[in-house]
Structure formats: C-alpha cells, structure tokens
Motif scaffolding. Structure first.
Motif, mmCIF file in Angstrom:
data_model
loop_
_atom_site.group_PDB
_atom_site.id
_atom_site.type_symbol
_atom_site.label_atom_id
_atom_site.label_comp_id
_atom_site.label_asym_id
_atom_site.label_seq_id
_atom_site.Cartn_x
_atom_site.Cartn_y
_atom_site.Cartn_z
ATOM 1 N N ARG A 279 3.049 -4.369 -1.058
ATOM 2 C CA ARG A 279 1.617 -4.138 -1.076
ATOM 3 C C ARG A 279 0.946 -5.568 -0.431
ATOM 4 O O ARG A 279 1.421 -6.697 -1.172
ATOM 5 N N TYR A 281 -2.848 -6.839 -0.035
ATOM 6 C CA TYR A 281 -4.403 -6.236 -0.119
ATOM 7 C C TYR A 281 -5.132 -7.664 -0.170
ATOM 8 O O TYR A 281 -4.881 -8.874 -1.133
ATOM 9 N N TYR A 284 -6.105 -9.924 -3.511
ATOM 10 C CA TYR A 284 -4.892 -9.657 -4.535
ATOM 11 C C TYR A 284 -3.637 -10.344 -4.054
ATOM 12 O O TYR A 284 -3.460 -10.688 -2.758
ATOM 13 N N MET A 299 -1.606 5.306 -4.151
ATOM 14 C CA MET A 299 -1.888 4.031 -3.845
ATOM 15 C C MET A 299 -2.102 4.021 -2.407
ATOM 16 O O MET A 299 -3.213 3.501 -1.769
ATOM 17 N N LYS A 300 -1.323 4.260 -1.688
ATOM 18 C CA LYS A 300 -1.148 4.080 -0.162
ATOM 19 C C LYS A 300 -2.367 4.897 0.359
ATOM 20 O O LYS A 300 -2.908 4.654 1.330
ATOM 21 N N SER A 302 -5.376 5.921 -1.090
ATOM 22 C CA SER A 302 -6.524 5.672 -1.559
ATOM 23 C C SER A 302 -6.897 4.381 -1.181
ATOM 24 O O SER A 302 -8.196 4.108 -1.360
ATOM 25 N N LEU A 303 -6.064 3.653 -0.808
ATOM 26 C CA LEU A 303 -6.631 2.111 0.028
ATOM 27 C C LEU A 303 -6.273 2.006 1.244
ATOM 28 O O LEU A 303 -5.325 1.637 1.875
ATOM 29 N N HIS A 305 -7.743 0.155 3.571
ATOM 30 C CA HIS A 305 -7.560 -1.010 4.324
ATOM 31 C C HIS A 305 -6.640 -1.983 3.540
ATOM 32 O O HIS A 305 -6.551 -3.239 3.835
ATOM 33 N N CYS A 306 -5.713 -1.333 2.935
ATOM 34 C CA CYS A 306 -4.584 -2.073 2.245
ATOM 35 C C CYS A 306 -3.206 -1.871 2.952
ATOM 36 O O CYS A 306 -2.982 -0.511 3.148
ATOM 37 N N VAL A 308 0.407 -0.715 2.410
ATOM 38 C CA VAL A 308 1.014 -0.301 1.210
ATOM 39 C C VAL A 308 2.195 0.387 1.728
ATOM 40 O O VAL A 308 2.143 1.472 2.654
#
Length: 323
Positions: A279, A281, A284, A299-300, A302-303, A305-306, A308
């Motif tokens: 991850r 982000y 963080y 998580m992949k 729902s985020l 711009h992150c 993952v």
C-alpha cells in the motif's frame, strides 16, 4: 457623533500643546532621521521560514520488457525512478539500482537438418575400360520443427579407370554404365534401413509431489540406399512420477516488511487465507503486511487514488518490489 464640551476642551488643549512643542523643536526631521538610523534592525535579524528537505523514494518497478530473443535464451529489463517522492531541498537521492536484467527462457530454436561431409570415394566398378564409383554422406535430422535436409545422400562419379582393357582372345570386358542418382541404388550397395538411437535420460518430474510426468527422447538415424524408414516413437512419456501426497499447508505465504526505499526484510508469514498487501497512500506510511484477502480487495476498490496491490505469491511481490 456629537462631541461633548469636555471632548472639545481636551481637543483644544492637545492642539495647543502640539503647537508649542513644534515651535520648541525646530529640527524634528533631523532628530527623527537620526533616531531611525539608530533603531533600524540589522538585516540578519529578519527571520524566514525554509521548507524542510525531502529524501527521494523509489517508484514501483515497471513491467518486464519483452524477451530480446524469439527462442532459446534472451534478456528482459525493467526500471524504476526516484520519484516517489523526488528529492528536493538538498534531500538524499534514492539508494540502489534503477534497472534490473533477467534471463528469459523460451522454447528451443528450430534446428534445420544438415548433411555431413562426403565420405571417401568407393572403388571403381571396373579395372579398365571405364567404370563408376560412389561416395555417400549422412543427413542429420532436423529438431524442434526445423527444415529437412537438402541434397542427395549419394554421389556418383560416372568415369573411372577409362584406360582400354588388354585384348584377349578368351574374353572381352564391356564398360560398366554408371547408375543414375535418382534410380534405385546399385547392386553392390545393399539397402540400409533407418534405426532408432538409444533413449536419452528421463527429464525431471513436472511436480515435486501429488503426481507429475517426465519425458525422454531418442533420434532416428535415416535409411540409406532406399532402406526402410525408422519405426517407433521419438518421445517417451512417463505419466506418473512423484506421486506421494503433498504436505497439507499450515501456514500462508511469506510477506516482507519494506520501507519507502523498498529495502525489504522477510520477517512475516501470513496465515492461511491471508495475502501480502502493498500500500502506497498519500499521508500514510508506505507499508507491506499480511491482510485478509477479502479485506485487501475492499480496500483496493474503495481507495481509487491509493496504490494497493493484493499479492498472492512471491512473483507478485517481485514484480512490484523487486525482491
């Protein structure tokens, strides 16, 4: 607003006092100028805010390039850049290599069949009056889909021992005609059938447990002078090897701990059903750790711009981390 009598009195008194003061100090500008020079702060005393330095961090590795060779062995490369983040304000640049090379193993290249060197000429078919002689060569079979041999395996010299035979009253020697290379082989070369060589060694089993297969091969030696073709297979398959049951899995995959410079230590083993998540982000710390497979996918998704990555094997970790 209206001023009261008291306010007017104070205003009038203040004006008179200011007028008297002005009359008593004829060089006010000079004094003010001197005072300003004496009280001006040095330039060094002015403070400014300087941005902190930022050390560079590696980006993820790119995909491996295509193999440099279409068969046999070649090389592949991949790269990364010191841009996650880029160093600034005298920050340190990234440590380590920015490119990697690996060998890519592909299927073997096709090998065309080819002729051996010609052998020695055989003896002349006649001692005088003209005869013929022959020599042969061998075709080495093509492998891995190569092209067949080109050319003849037999060559005929149609003229040898051309001197006249001595005249005898008892017999006469007739010249012997040379055979055509496209006709059947001459009588003095009996046909030789093709035959199979010895089997090679068995290959390694395709699996270490749970059952696999292995192979071995042999070569056909081509027939000569119109002989019969080889009979039998050139590949032999053993469909059963390493048939012992594989041990049950009690632990999951290994998962490294990595810093933002992608310096990794293999110090984690995930539980069965868990995977290794990568991850990155903003805001963080960069992290790699074990996580439930379903949670990682949530998580992949729902985020957006992150960055993952839900890795289920070491190949995935090697792809993105270079470990």
């Amino acid at each position: 607003p209206r001023c009261t009598c008291k306010d007017l009195h104070l205003s009038s008194s203040t004006h008179e006092t200011a007028t008297a003061t002005q009359s008593a100090i004829p060089s006010t500008h000079a004094v003010a100028t001197s005072t300003h020079a004496a009280t001006t702060l040095p330039h060094a005393a002015v403070t400014t805010t300087q941005e902190p330095s930022v050390n560079g961090g590696w980006s993820f590795w790119t995909e491996w390039s295509s193999c440099s060779a279409s068969c046999d062995q070649g090389t592949q490369t991949r790269n990364r850049t010191c841009s996650n983040p880029a160093p600034k304000n005298d920050g340190l640049s990234c440590a380590g290599e920015n490119s990697q090379i690996q060998i890519c193993s592909l299927f073997p290249c096709a090998v065309d069949g080819y002729m051996s060197e010609w052998g020695s000429w055989g003896g002349c078919s006649a001692t005088c009056g003209g005869g013929y002689q022959m020599r042969t060569r061998t075709c080495h079979d093509p492998i891995y889909g190569g092209k067949p041999c080109q050319g003849d395996t037999v060559e005929v010299n149609p003229s040898c021992n051309n001197q006249s035979c001595p005249d005898t009253s008892s017999s006469s020697t007739q010249p012997t005609m040379a055979p055509s290379t496209t006709s059947a082989a001459p009588a003095q070369n009996m046909p030789v059938d093709g035959y199979m060589g010895e089997w090679g060694s068995w290959s390694a089993c395709s699996a270490t447990c749970g059952g696999g297969y292995q192979m071995r091969t042999r070569t056909c030696h081509d027939p000569l002078f119109g002989g019969k073709n080889c009979t039998g297979e050139v590949v032999d398959l053993n469909p059963s090897c390493n048939t012992l049951s594989c041990p049950s899995q009690t632990t999951g995959m290994a998962c490294p701990s990595c810093d933002d410079q992608l310096n990794c230590t293999w110090n984690q083993t995930c539980n069965v059903g868990s995977i290794c998540m990568i991850r990155s982000y903003d805001g963080y710390p960069f992290t790699t750790h074990c996580i439930d497979a379903t949670d990682c996918e949530i998580m992949k998704n729902s985020l957006p711009h992150c960055e993952v990555y839900c890795c289920t094997d070491k190949a995935c970790l090697s792809k993105y981390l270079g470990v």
